[in-house]
Design an enzyme around this catalytic site. Sequence first.
Site, PDB file in Angstrom:
ATOM      1  CE1 TYR A   5     -10.315   2.947  -2.584  1.00  0.00           C
ATOM      2  CE2 TYR A   5     -10.488   4.286  -0.604  1.00  0.00           C
ATOM      3  CZ  TYR A   5     -10.259   4.188  -1.969  1.00  0.00           C
ATOM      4  OH  TYR A   5      -9.978   5.304  -2.713  1.00  0.00           O
ATOM      5  CB  CYS A  16      -0.738  -2.126   3.490  1.00  0.00           C
ATOM      6  SG  CYS A  16      -1.314  -1.930   1.798  1.00  0.00           S
TER       7      CYS A  16
END
Length: 310
Positions: free
Chosen positions: A169, A266
């Site tokens: 990612y 996150c």
Amino acid sequence: YKPKSHEIVNIKHCPIQPEICDSIIEFIRNSAYDYAISGYDEKKNGGDLRHVVLRISKATGKVLVTLVVNSPKTFEKLTDFAQNIYDNFKEVSGVCANFNPKKTNVIMGENTELLVGKDFIKERILDKTFRIGPKTFFQINPESAENIFAFVKDYIKNNFENPIVLDAYAGVTSFGISISDICRKVVSVEDNKEAVQLAAETLELNEIKNVELHNMDTQKFFEKELKTKKRKFDAIILDPPRKGCTEQCLEYALKLCKGKIIYVSCNPATLARDLKFLVSNGAKVELIKPFDMFCHTYHIESVAIIDCGN
């Protein structure tokens, strides 16, 4: 927006963004009328200008402006408007148009076109220079983000000697590029074509030769690695979006990793879910370190170090 609505609050000053952003937005708001460019009405799906997206470099002070328009293609008054913005601000490196004619609350459409100037800004993290485009994911708070990159780099440097690392990612391969000088090799996988292209340009800009780029979906790349090359990585960096990883991706990561998974998250909720899955499959969480990326909000970025048990 007003709380729990899509009703816009008309503000002229944002205390947490650079002042130049306020100035550019105010200029766009006032001068749009001169070019007969109207504001977008979400209820009627009418009007021209849906959003203004600004990306500013902490390193250079340059700003990339993207005008999100309710149109499938550019039009003459938009090009003239973009030129006017560019001419009035020395800080603006370029103005792009993003085309989003769909009735949706998604901010940006799929296609973006450069109208004037350059379609990127440069940012520095640690000692590396990155190119960031209109739609490229990059940490919005580079000063705080540098703490995360430094932590990850120091951990790898102190725990591995000349490792092979997988950056998944990867976005513009910001982690992979930041750690490249302490690794034998970095393998990067990212499904966004624009981000991979910018990563390639960044590698060239920094004269980095030991990073291997793949423009693929992460899960499909993991499957391919396991079936064909069957190589093992000393460390795997996972930096997924807020929704976290699929169980299949986590299972593949455990099989591909012979050392540590460094999971950058996150979203504490999806991190907790994914760590639970990893632990139930034989991994061990060594530590979790939080970082305050968005001051005065409840959002926390976290880095988890996971021993794969292999």
